[in-house]
Design an enzyme around this catalytic site. Structure first.
Site, PDB file in Angstrom:
ATOM      1  N   GLU A 177      -9.588  -1.559   5.373  1.00  0.00           N
ATOM      2  CA  GLU A 177     -10.183  -1.160   6.644  1.00  0.00           C
ATOM      3  C   GLU A 177     -11.453  -1.965   6.929  1.00  0.00           C
ATOM      4  O   GLU A 177     -12.051  -2.527   6.002  1.00  0.00           O
ATOM      5  CB  GLU A 177     -10.539   0.327   6.576  1.00  0.00           C
ATOM      6  CG  GLU A 177      -9.335   1.252   6.402  1.00  0.00           C
ATOM      7  CD  GLU A 177      -8.513   1.403   7.674  1.00  0.00           C
ATOM      8  OE1 GLU A 177      -8.512   0.493   8.516  1.00  0.00           O
ATOM      9  OE2 GLU A 177      -7.847   2.448   7.814  1.00  0.00           O
ATOM     10  N   HIS A 180      -7.210  -4.306  10.347  1.00  0.00           N
ATOM     11  CA  HIS A 180      -6.958  -4.126   8.912  1.00  0.00           C
ATOM     12  C   HIS A 180      -5.680  -4.840   8.475  1.00  0.00           C
ATOM     13  O   HIS A 180      -4.766  -5.055   9.265  1.00  0.00           O
ATOM     14  CB  HIS A 180      -6.955  -2.637   8.508  1.00  0.00           C
ATOM     15  CG  HIS A 180      -5.738  -1.845   8.860  1.00  0.00           C
ATOM     16  ND1 HIS A 180      -5.798  -0.543   9.307  1.00  0.00           N
ATOM     17  CD2 HIS A 180      -4.409  -2.140   8.814  1.00  0.00           C
ATOM     18  CE1 HIS A 180      -4.577  -0.093   9.504  1.00  0.00           C
ATOM     19  NE2 HIS A 180      -3.720  -1.033   9.218  1.00  0.00           N
ATOM     20  N   ASN A 223      -7.342  -2.239  14.414  1.00  0.00           N
ATOM     21  CA  ASN A 223      -8.755  -2.475  14.086  1.00  0.00           C
ATOM     22  C   ASN A 223      -8.931  -3.695  13.178  1.00  0.00           C
ATOM     23  O   ASN A 223     -10.001  -3.911  12.614  1.00  0.00           O
ATOM     24  CB  ASN A 223      -9.348  -1.233  13.411  1.00  0.00           C
ATOM     25  CG  ASN A 223      -8.646  -0.889  12.090  1.00  0.00           C
ATOM     26  OD1 ASN A 223      -7.753  -1.611  11.664  1.00  0.00           O
ATOM     27  ND2 ASN A 223      -9.052   0.193  11.462  1.00  0.00           N
ATOM     28  N   ASP A 232       0.814  -1.217   0.000  1.00  0.00           N
ATOM     29  CA  ASP A 232       0.000   0.000   0.000  1.00  0.00           C
ATOM     30  C   ASP A 232       0.848   1.268   0.000  1.00  0.00           C
ATOM     31  O   ASP A 232       2.079   1.209   0.151  1.00  0.00           O
ATOM     32  CB  ASP A 232      -0.946   0.000   1.217  1.00  0.00           C
ATOM     33  CG  ASP A 232      -0.246  -0.377   2.521  1.00  0.00           C
ATOM     34  OD1 ASP A 232       0.995  -0.349   2.566  1.00  0.00           O
ATOM     35  OD2 ASP A 232      -0.934  -0.692   3.494  1.00  0.00           O
TER      36      ASP A 232
HETATM   37  C1  GLP Z   1      -0.304   0.529   8.606  1.00  0.00           C
HETATM   38  C2  GLP Z   1      -0.057  -0.347   7.360  1.00  0.00           C
HETATM   39  C3  GLP Z   1      -0.256  -1.798   7.631  1.00  0.00           C
HETATM   40  C4  GLP Z   1       0.384  -2.179   8.948  1.00  0.00           C
HETATM   41  C5  GLP Z   1      -0.300  -1.466  10.074  1.00  0.00           C
HETATM   42  C6  GLP Z   1       0.293  -1.765  11.444  1.00  0.00           C
HETATM   43  O1  GLP Z   1      -1.485   1.200   8.633  1.00  0.00           O
HETATM   44  N1  GLP Z   1      -0.834   0.040   6.223  1.00  0.00           N
HETATM   45  O2  GLP Z   1       0.272  -2.560   6.543  1.00  0.00           O
HETATM   46  O3  GLP Z   1       0.283  -3.557   9.137  1.00  0.00           O
HETATM   47  O4  GLP Z   1      -0.226  -0.074   9.863  1.00  0.00           O
HETATM   48  O5  GLP Z   1       1.424  -1.007  11.663  1.00  0.00           O
HETATM   49  P1  GLP Z   1       2.454  -1.240  12.836  1.00  0.00           P
HETATM   50  O6  GLP Z   1       3.252  -2.422  12.445  1.00  0.00           O
HETATM   51  O7  GLP Z   1       3.278   0.024  12.865  1.00  0.00           O
HETATM   52  O8  GLP Z   1       1.659  -1.433  14.062  1.00  0.00           O
END
Ligand code: GLP
Length: 249
Positions: free
Chosen positions: A142, A137, A135, A67
């Protein structure tokens, strides 16, 4: 789904990196699906170390990122393009032509999503790395996103923007939209490796593992993937009923 519980972030990174390294040795022209966020940083550090010790090479590796934020430039320190370069690509021998990250260029975003989607179908990932949002995702799918989605532009959830505001100056600076692989693209990978650490992920992990497969928790779809490995630390596994450090079903 198989789940490994280990002690902490370092051990999650060790175990996950060992799996990625093993697969890279087995298949030097592996196609990797890569993720951003804090979770995979430890894995990338270990991959860089393995590269420096000449255990692995990225010369023939192709990568596809999950993404990107819409509306921020590649040289913005919070763009996922910038992140990947800093955390991994600039330290290894990857061919720049083999790096694929969806573009968040707002002017032609719908076209770019279609193009990226096409590339994803022509390049099935051997291994897809995933983190998880608090959440539930995955990528930026989402809660409420259709489980049949392909690459698309998504409006970010309020909770996601709050979670990610720690990287920006303020909540207002967090982009409102992102381009992301859809769930269908994520599922089109031979092997999925999801990692999660910390108590803030415990509910999402519980719902992913035990909950109904439902759009309200996009990660729950992974229950249906034939080859999904989950590595969690003790805090993220807190709500799971794990009598041993390994669970499979
Ligand atoms: C972001 C990314 C995800 C990731 C998530 C968790 O929003 N788009 O791919 O898994 O956050 O991030 P973190 O690993 O910093 O908790």
């Amino acid at each position: 789904m198989e789940i490994f519980k280990v002690k902490d972030y370092e051990q999650v990174s060790d175990k996950a990196a060992a799996i990625v390294i093993r697969e890279m040795i087995k298949k030097p022209n592996i196609i990797l699906g890569l993720a951003t966020g804090t979770s995979p940083i430890g894995i990338y550090q270990r991959l860089i170390e393995a590269y420096k010790k000449q255990i692995i090479s990225f010369q023939d590796v192709k990568t596809y990122n999950l993404d990107e934020y819409v509306g921020i430039d590649n040289d913005h320190p919070q763009s996922y393009y910038y992140f990947m370069n800093e955390q991994l690509f600039k330290h290894v021998d990857i061919n720049i032509k083999n790096i694929n990250i969806p573009s968040g260029d707002i002017n032609q975003i719908e076209e770019l999503a279609k193009e990226y989607n096409k590339k994803l179908y022509g390049n099935q990932r051997d291994l897809q790395l995933l983190g998880i949002g608090s959440n539930g995702h995955i990528g930026f799918n989402e809660p409420g996103s259709e489980l049949g989605n392909e690459t698309f532009v998504v409006e970010l959830d309020k909770q996601t923007r709050i979670d990610n505001s720690r990287f920006f100056g303020s909540l207002d600076e967090v982009p409102t939209h992102a381009i992301t692989m859809g769930i269908k693209n994520i599922m089109y990978s031979k092997h999925i490796l999801l990692i999660a650490t910390g108590e803030s992920k415990a509910q999402a992990i519980y719902d992913m593992v035990y909950g109904p497969v439902d759009e309200s928790v996009p990660a729950s779809i992974l229950q249906l993937h034939p080859n999904c490995t989950v590595i969690v630390d003790e805090d993220a596994a807190k709500l799971l009923n794990m009598k041993t450090d390994y669970l499979t079903f």
